[in-house]
Scaffold this motif. Structure first.
Motif, mmCIF file in Angstrom:
data_model
loop_
_atom_site.group_PDB
_atom_site.id
_atom_site.type_symbol
_atom_site.label_atom_id
_atom_site.label_comp_id
_atom_site.label_asym_id
_atom_site.label_seq_id
_atom_site.Cartn_x
_atom_site.Cartn_y
_atom_site.Cartn_z
ATOM 1 N N VAL A 1 0.866 -1.185 0.000
ATOM 2 C CA VAL A 1 0.000 0.000 0.000
ATOM 3 C C VAL A 1 0.903 1.234 0.000
ATOM 4 N N THR A 2 1.070 1.824 -1.188
ATOM 5 C CA THR A 2 1.886 3.022 -1.348
ATOM 6 C C THR A 2 1.048 4.118 -1.979
ATOM 7 N N SER A 3 1.535 5.337 -1.918
ATOM 8 C CA SER A 3 0.793 6.449 -2.519
ATOM 9 C C SER A 3 0.634 6.233 -4.026
ATOM 10 N N MET A 4 1.653 5.647 -4.661
ATOM 11 C CA MET A 4 1.567 5.424 -6.103
ATOM 12 C C MET A 4 0.511 4.374 -6.432
ATOM 13 N N ASN A 5 0.463 3.284 -5.662
ATOM 14 C CA ASN A 5 -0.544 2.253 -5.920
ATOM 15 C C ASN A 5 -1.955 2.769 -5.672
ATOM 16 N N VAL A 6 -2.128 3.561 -4.618
ATOM 17 C CA VAL A 6 -3.443 4.149 -4.342
ATOM 18 C C VAL A 6 -3.804 5.147 -5.441
ATOM 19 N N ALA B 1 -6.389 11.216 -15.080
ATOM 20 C CA ALA B 1 -6.235 9.761 -15.053
ATOM 21 C C ALA B 1 -4.828 9.352 -15.479
ATOM 22 N N LEU B 2 -4.322 9.952 -16.546
ATOM 23 C CA LEU B 2 -2.980 9.620 -17.027
ATOM 24 C C LEU B 2 -1.911 9.993 -16.006
ATOM 25 N N ILE B 3 -2.073 11.151 -15.381
ATOM 26 C CA ILE B 3 -1.074 11.595 -14.402
ATOM 27 C C ILE B 3 -1.101 10.709 -13.160
ATOM 28 N N THR B 4 -2.292 10.370 -12.677
ATOM 29 C CA THR B 4 -2.372 9.534 -11.478
ATOM 30 C C THR B 4 -1.826 8.133 -11.729
ATOM 31 N N ILE B 5 -1.952 7.646 -12.965
ATOM 32 C CA ILE B 5 -1.480 6.304 -13.282
ATOM 33 C C ILE B 5 0.029 6.275 -13.527
ATOM 34 N N PHE B 6 0.547 7.271 -14.244
ATOM 35 C CA PHE B 6 1.945 7.205 -14.688
ATOM 36 C C PHE B 6 2.899 8.130 -13.933
ATOM 37 N N VAL B 7 2.375 9.138 -13.258
ATOM 38 C CA VAL B 7 3.242 10.105 -12.579
ATOM 39 C C VAL B 7 3.072 10.060 -11.066
ATOM 40 N N GLY B 8 1.811 10.059 -10.611
ATOM 41 C CA GLY B 8 1.551 10.080 -9.179
ATOM 42 C C GLY B 8 0.613 11.212 -8.809
ATOM 43 N N PRO B 9 0.383 11.435 -7.519
ATOM 44 C CA PRO B 9 -0.661 12.373 -7.090
ATOM 45 C C PRO B 9 -0.270 13.854 -7.065
ATOM 46 N N GLN B 10 1.031 14.174 -7.104
ATOM 47 C CA GLN B 10 1.461 15.541 -6.824
ATOM 48 C C GLN B 10 0.888 16.595 -7.781
#
Length: 524
Positions: A187-192, A240-249
């Motif tokens: 459970v990491t920020s990237m997976n979430v 969607a693309l950013i959350t999947i490939f980059v992350g939440p920032q």
């Protein structure tokens, strides 16, 4: 939790029912009883204190310390951030920049449905991503009012629009903070962040349609469908693309800027045949040069610049233990309790906004420092009641956390077994309703979601993502958000009316997230 047990009755169902009293009473006060927000908050603070002290056996010193901690945090950093954001807005108005900015928006389109998409949705999401903490609601609601929207209507629309951005506010902190919990089980920020792309895009895509429907019904949607589609598709796909490939920032900042820019370019080629005006009168369009328009947006460019600097890991490191600016953090234990308080004077987001205001004053000839101090004094006078209300709400949240009430609620819901995924977003909704913060919500409930996921065999990251999504939806009626929104549009005291306007949309979106999470749980 500072008590011996979160189940004082030896019966989890009864303990959880008593723990839910502050939440249920708050909803009743703001809806059925139509109380002013400040009165509802203070009454609930008193009731929660009694429950925590007498029933859950929270020591008197810690119970009092919880309230003091809530008071301090309500003032700093939250009250500080809100006052600085509104002060920056007032500086923009006094300096004349706001009139040019507003004219620029009207010049793009006089249709107020499109203005709502530009300001209420796109700019709202941008400010949420850059600053968070009530800044987008405060600024965008006032912007809409200046364009002809009714005060409570503008507040409602901004609250609903914020549902598309709250999960990744303030540089993605609500999701990014998950990495600090060391929850394990991958459970990491990237997976979430990745798994949130299964739910949030559906909500994000529909919100622009909902906003237009709220002011002009299905006719309005039909008339400006191309513009709505441009905003919804651009924002949703980019996020969607950013959350999947980059992350939440950057999941709010880049999509909102793209949506705003592409919509502005699209409107150069297309405008609705019927111009919708709430007042029936069109606003006068005054032409301004490109340089004037660029300068008019400068307070918000500066806001973004300083907030981004304040969010950089290298800058944050200056305030860490042994850092060059560690001395600026005031730390102490509240006397008579075991509760500590940290006051980050320089590292607060409010300080970043303060610098944006001071830089705007220094680079603008039409406003002087003495005038800006008068505006600051006026802002404090306007917002002291909402800040007291926010402090009381945080005090309630602290009492519930330290007294074990929050754990009782979480543990009770987690006993649902395989049905838990349908209830998982409700935990998040409760967390944000009480604290006003998706960050605090994930801090409270992410560990419970992970534990429950492992017990029932559901992907824990899915449940943490559901916790986040449910929390975002609660921001529509969180008393803290309601207090900020009513104060921003000059309607302090009408919190009950605004809650009534937004509550059905919060419940409707929550129902969708609950059902959708349950469906997804069969595949994860």
């Amino acid at each position: 939790m500072l008590v011996g047990t979160f189940d004082p009755f030896g019966n989890l169902a009864i303990s959880a029912l008593i723990a839910a009293v502050p939440i249920l009473l708050f909803l009743l006060c703001l809806t059925l009883f139509k109380m002013k927000g400040i009165h509802a908050a203070l009454l609930n603070l008193f009731i929660t204190f009694l429950i925590a002290f007498f029933i859950f056996k929270l020591p008197l010193g810690d119970a009092s310390g919880s309230i003091i901690q809530g008071l301090i945090q309500g003032i700093w950093p939250i009250g500080y951030i809100i006052i600085m954001a509104v002060w920056l807005y007032k500086i923009a108005v006094k300096s004349g920049k706001f009139d040019i900015l507003r004219g620029n928006i009207v010049e793009i389109s006089q249709d107020q449905r499109i203005q709502l998409l530009l300001i209420g949705f796109c700019f709202n999401a941008f400010l949420e991503g850059a600053a968070g903490f009530g800044v987008p609601i405060a600024i965008c609601a006032v912007l809409l009012v200046s364009l002809g929207f009714q005060p409570l209507q503008a507040a409602m629309l901004c609250l609903i629009a914020n549902g598309a951005a709250g999960a990744f506010g303030a540089i993605g902190i609500p999701v990014g903070i998950i990495d600090t919990f060391n929850l394990g089980h991958d459970v990491t920020s990237m997976n979430v962040s990745v798994i949130s792309a299964l739910t949030l895009p559906i909500i994000n895509f529909t919100i622009p349609f909902l906003l237009v429907w709220l002011i002009d019904g299905f006719k309005g949607i039909k008339e400006i469908l191309p513009a709505i589609f441009v905003v919804s598709t651009t924002y949703t796909a980019a996020q969607a693309l950013i959350t999947i490939f980059v992350g939440p920032q950057l999941a709010d900042i880049i999509p909102s800027l793209l949506a705003m820019g592409i919509l502005a370019l699209f409107l150069k080629k297309w405008q609705p045949k019927h111009i919708f005006l709430l007042s029936g009168k069109s606003a006068e369009v005054e032409k301004h040069s490109t340089s004037e328009v660029v300068k008019s947006w400068s307070p918000f460019y500066l806001l973004t610049l300083f907030v981004l600097i304040w969010s950089l890991p290298a800058f944050k490191g200056l305030f860490a233990e042994g850092g060059a600016l560690e001395f600026s953090i005031v730390q102490f234990i509240i006397p008579g309790s075991s509760i500590s308080v940290n006051i980050d004077i320089l590292g607060s987001t409010g300080t970043a906004i303060l610098l944006a205001g001071l830089t705007t004053i220094a680079t603008t000839s039409r406003i002087h420092f003495r005038e800006s101090l008068g505006l600051l004094k006026k802002t404090v006078a306007e917002f002291w009641v909402p800040i007291v209300m926010i402090s009381a709400i945080i005090g309630i949240a602290k009492l519930m956390t330290y007294g074990g009430l929050t754990v009782a609620l979480g543990e009770a819901v987690a006993t649902a077994g395989n049905v838990f995924p349908i209830l998982s977003p409700i935990l998040g909704w409760i967390g944000v309703f009480m604290t006003g913060s998706v960050v605090n919500n994930n801090t409270l409930f992410a560990p419970i979601q992970v534990t429950a996921g492992n017990i029932i065999g559901t992907n824990p990251s899915l449940l943490v993502a559901a916790n986040t999504a449910g929390g975002v939806i609660a921001k529509l009626i969180s008393p803290q958000s309601i207090a900020i929104a009513t104060a921003a549009v000059g309607e302090t005291g009408k919190e009950a009316a605004l809650t009534k306007m937004t509550i059905k949309y919060s419940f409707g979106l929550l129902a969708f997230v609950c059902i959708w999470t349950y469906v997804l749980s069969f595949f994860f």
